[in-house]
Design a protein around this motif. Structure first.
Motif, PDB file in Angstrom:
ATOM      1  N   THR A  79       0.827  -1.209   0.000  1.00 29.57           N
ATOM      2  CA  THR A  79       0.000   0.000   0.000  1.00 29.57           C
ATOM      3  C   THR A  79       0.859   1.256   0.000  1.00 29.57           C
ATOM      4  O   THR A  79       0.623   2.197  -0.772  1.00 29.57           O
ATOM      5  CB  THR A  79      -0.929   0.004   1.226  1.00 29.57           C
ATOM      6  N   LEU A  80       1.864   1.280   0.855  1.00 30.90           N
ATOM      7  CA  LEU A  80       2.731   2.454   0.931  1.00 30.90           C
ATOM      8  C   LEU A  80       3.587   2.595  -0.322  1.00 30.90           C
ATOM      9  O   LEU A  80       3.880   3.717  -0.759  1.00 30.90           O
ATOM     10  CB  LEU A  80       3.612   2.365   2.180  1.00 30.90           C
ATOM     11  N   ARG A  81       3.978   1.472  -0.906  1.00 30.24           N
ATOM     12  CA  ARG A  81       4.717   1.542  -2.169  1.00 30.24           C
ATOM     13  C   ARG A  81       3.841   2.114  -3.280  1.00 30.24           C
ATOM     14  O   ARG A  81       4.306   2.888  -4.126  1.00 30.24           O
ATOM     15  CB  ARG A  81       5.219   0.148  -2.556  1.00 30.24           C
ATOM     16  N   ALA A  82       2.564   1.716  -3.281  1.00 31.24           N
ATOM     17  CA  ALA A  82       1.641   2.241  -4.290  1.00 31.24           C
ATOM     18  C   ALA A  82       1.476   3.747  -4.131  1.00 31.24           C
ATOM     19  O   ALA A  82       1.487   4.496  -5.120  1.00 31.24           O
ATOM     20  CB  ALA A  82       0.288   1.540  -4.172  1.00 31.24           C
ATOM     21  N   TYR A  83       1.334   4.213  -2.890  1.00 32.53           N
ATOM     22  CA  TYR A  83       1.191   5.655  -2.676  1.00 32.53           C
ATOM     23  C   TYR A  83       2.478   6.379  -3.062  1.00 32.53           C
ATOM     24  O   TYR A  83       2.434   7.485  -3.622  1.00 32.53           O
ATOM     25  CB  TYR A  83       0.836   5.949  -1.221  1.00 32.53           C
ATOM     26  N   GLU A  84       3.611   5.768  -2.778  1.00 31.13           N
ATOM     27  CA  GLU A  84       4.882   6.395  -3.146  1.00 31.13           C
ATOM     28  C   GLU A  84       4.979   6.596  -4.657  1.00 31.13           C
ATOM     29  O   GLU A  84       5.500   7.621  -5.125  1.00 31.13           O
ATOM     30  CB  GLU A  84       6.048   5.539  -2.659  1.00 31.13           C
ATOM     31  N   ASP A  85       4.472   5.649  -5.427  1.00 27.06           N
ATOM     32  CA  ASP A  85       4.481   5.809  -6.883  1.00 27.06           C
ATOM     33  C   ASP A  85       3.718   7.066  -7.299  1.00 27.06           C
ATOM     34  O   ASP A  85       4.088   7.738  -8.271  1.00 27.06           O
ATOM     35  CB  ASP A  85       3.860   4.583  -7.551  1.00 27.06           C
ATOM     36  N   LEU A  86       2.659   7.382  -6.552  1.00 24.97           N
ATOM     37  CA  LEU A  86       1.856   8.561  -6.893  1.00 24.97           C
ATOM     38  C   LEU A  86       2.564   9.859  -6.525  1.00 24.97           C
ATOM     39  O   LEU A  86       2.214  10.920  -7.044  1.00 24.97           O
ATOM     40  CB  LEU A  86       0.502   8.486  -6.186  1.00 24.97           C
ATOM     41  N   ILE A  87       3.541   9.787  -5.632  1.00 24.49           N
ATOM     42  CA  ILE A  87       4.313  10.986  -5.291  1.00 24.49           C
ATOM     43  C   ILE A  87       5.081  11.473  -6.515  1.00 24.49           C
ATOM     44  O   ILE A  87       5.232  12.677  -6.743  1.00 24.49           O
ATOM     45  CB  ILE A  87       5.273  10.700  -4.119  1.00 24.49           C
ATOM     46  N   MET A  90       1.810  11.955  -9.519  1.00 25.98           N
ATOM     47  CA  MET A  90       0.674  12.854  -9.322  1.00 25.98           C
ATOM     48  C   MET A  90       1.046  13.914  -8.286  1.00 25.98           C
ATOM     49  O   MET A  90       2.219  14.206  -8.083  1.00 25.98           O
ATOM     50  CB  MET A  90      -0.563  12.045  -8.881  1.00 25.98           C
ATOM     51  N   ASN A  91       0.024  14.456  -7.626  1.00 30.64           N
ATOM     52  CA  ASN A  91       0.270  15.497  -6.634  1.00 30.64           C
ATOM     53  C   ASN A  91       0.303  14.943  -5.220  1.00 30.64           C
ATOM     54  O   ASN A  91      -0.012  15.637  -4.257  1.00 30.64           O
ATOM     55  CB  ASN A  91      -0.800  16.594  -6.735  1.00 30.64           C
ATOM     56  N   ALA A  92       0.676  13.668  -5.082  1.00 27.76           N
ATOM     57  CA  ALA A  92       0.817  13.082  -3.752  1.00 27.76           C
ATOM     58  C   ALA A  92       2.071  13.630  -3.078  1.00 27.76           C
ATOM     59  O   ALA A  92       3.005  14.091  -3.740  1.00 27.76           O
ATOM     60  CB  ALA A  92       0.891  11.560  -3.854  1.00 27.76           C
ATOM     61  N   THR A  93       2.082  13.576  -1.746  1.00 24.70           N
ATOM     62  CA  THR A  93       3.211  14.100  -0.977  1.00 24.70           C
ATOM     63  C   THR A  93       3.602  13.085   0.089  1.00 24.70           C
ATOM     64  O   THR A  93       2.842  12.157   0.413  1.00 24.70           O
ATOM     65  CB  THR A  93       2.831  15.418  -0.286  1.00 24.70           C
ATOM     66  N   TRP A  94       4.774  13.294   0.664  1.00 26.59           N
ATOM     67  CA  TRP A  94       5.192  12.422   1.755  1.00 26.59           C
ATOM     68  C   TRP A  94       4.331  12.647   2.991  1.00 26.59           C
ATOM     69  O   TRP A  94       4.153  11.746   3.808  1.00 26.59           O
ATOM     70  CB  TRP A  94       6.669  12.631   2.069  1.00 26.59           C
ATOM     71  N   GLY A  95       3.780  13.852   3.122  1.00 25.97           N
ATOM     72  CA  GLY A  95       2.821  14.079   4.194  1.00 25.97           C
ATOM     73  C   GLY A  95       1.597  13.197   4.025  1.00 25.97           C
ATOM     74  O   GLY A  95       1.060  12.650   4.997  1.00 25.97           O
ATOM     75  N   GLY A  96       1.144  13.043   2.782  1.00 22.51           N
ATOM     76  CA  GLY A  96       0.031  12.141   2.509  1.00 22.51           C
ATOM     77  C   GLY A  96       0.393  10.699   2.799  1.00 22.51           C
ATOM     78  O   GLY A  96      -0.439   9.915   3.273  1.00 22.51           O
TER      79      GLY A  96
END
Length: 257
Positions: A79-87, A90-96
């Motif tokens: 899950t965290l790897r997937a969100y990291e890909d969006l950083i 896209m406009n994802a951040t490490w805060g997210g």
């Protein structure tokens, strides 16, 4: 940009902190088991079993909360790897990213409250002892069968489908920033609770301080989350649990003695 640029430094710090938290949670669980005087299988030292009573609610809740961190944080890696890909895309951040982690664990802490209450209810009904172990093979068989049947259910399939594909969930329910991460992580955590509650309940078959059960349950939950193999494991695991449940019930009848 150099690999050691600030963005990558933050990434390294967060991931190191994440894995350090997992190790710390397991270390705390080991220390708690030693303090309780039980071995790795959750068995009390000789002569202590009859003297050990239930811990207060707040102590049990703390134990379950640490256990949730030890067992569920490893399952969050995809899950965290997937969100990291969006950083990077896209406009994802490490805060997210931190928010997703926090929201996920908030959901499991909520589950810890529920299962702590459930432990007291089972204890009051005489179905488990003060160490959180089933008091008869009938109870063990019933728990194994219940969780085994759940592996074949529509609810399991739906919850697992969300947990198994976090990127799909992120893209379909995107919320930016840390608060958006908390919201998405909390939702994912609720689906994960719906998917994996059975593994937690199985702790009552051998004692909730059984570190061997904790390790095996964590291993199978991690496998279920892997995109390549997760969908293929649910039913075989369910079949094995049902077989174990039926075996326990047959043994409870004394027909094989």
């Amino acid at each position: 940009m150099s690999y050691f640029a600030p963005r990558h430094t933050l990434r390294n710090v967060l991931w190191i902190g994440f894995f350090a938290a997992i190790l710390a949670a397991w270390a705390v669980m080991y220390a708690m088991s030693r303090q309780a005087g039980v071995d790795l299988l959750g068995r009390p030292a000789e002569g202590m079993g009859a003297m050990m009573g239930p811990a207060p609610f707040d102590v049990l809740l703390g134990m379950w909360a640490v256990m949730m961190a030890a067992m569920m944080l490893p399952t969050m890696v995809p899950t965290l790897r997937a969100y990291e890909d969006l950083i990077y895309a896209m406009n994802a951040t490490w805060g997210g990213w931190i928010g997703v982690l926090a929201g996920y664990m908030l959901a499991w802490i909520g589950f810890a409250v529920l299962i702590t209450g459930g432990q007291f209810a089972l204890l009051g009904a005489g179905l488990i002892d003060g160490m959180g172990r089933a008091t008869s093979l009938w109870v063990t068989g019933a728990l194994l069968s219940l969780v085994g049947l759940f592996q074949f259910s529509r609810t399991k399939a739906i919850c697992h489908g969300v947990c198994h594909a976090p990127m799909t969930h992120f893209l379909g329910h995107w919320r930016p920033g840390i608060w958006g991460g908390i919201r998405m992580g909390g939702t994912l955590g609720l689906y994960c609770c719906g998917c994996c509650w059975g593994y937690m309940v199985l702790g009552f078959t051998g004692g909730v301080m059984n570190l061997l059960w904790m390790g095996l349950a964590t291993f199978f939950m991690v496998l279920e989350k892997l995109p390549q193999v997760g969908h293929y494991l649910m039913r075989p695991i369910g079949s094995a649990l049902l077989a174990g449940g039926m075996t326990s019930m047959v043994l409870a009848t004394g027909l094989l003695s």
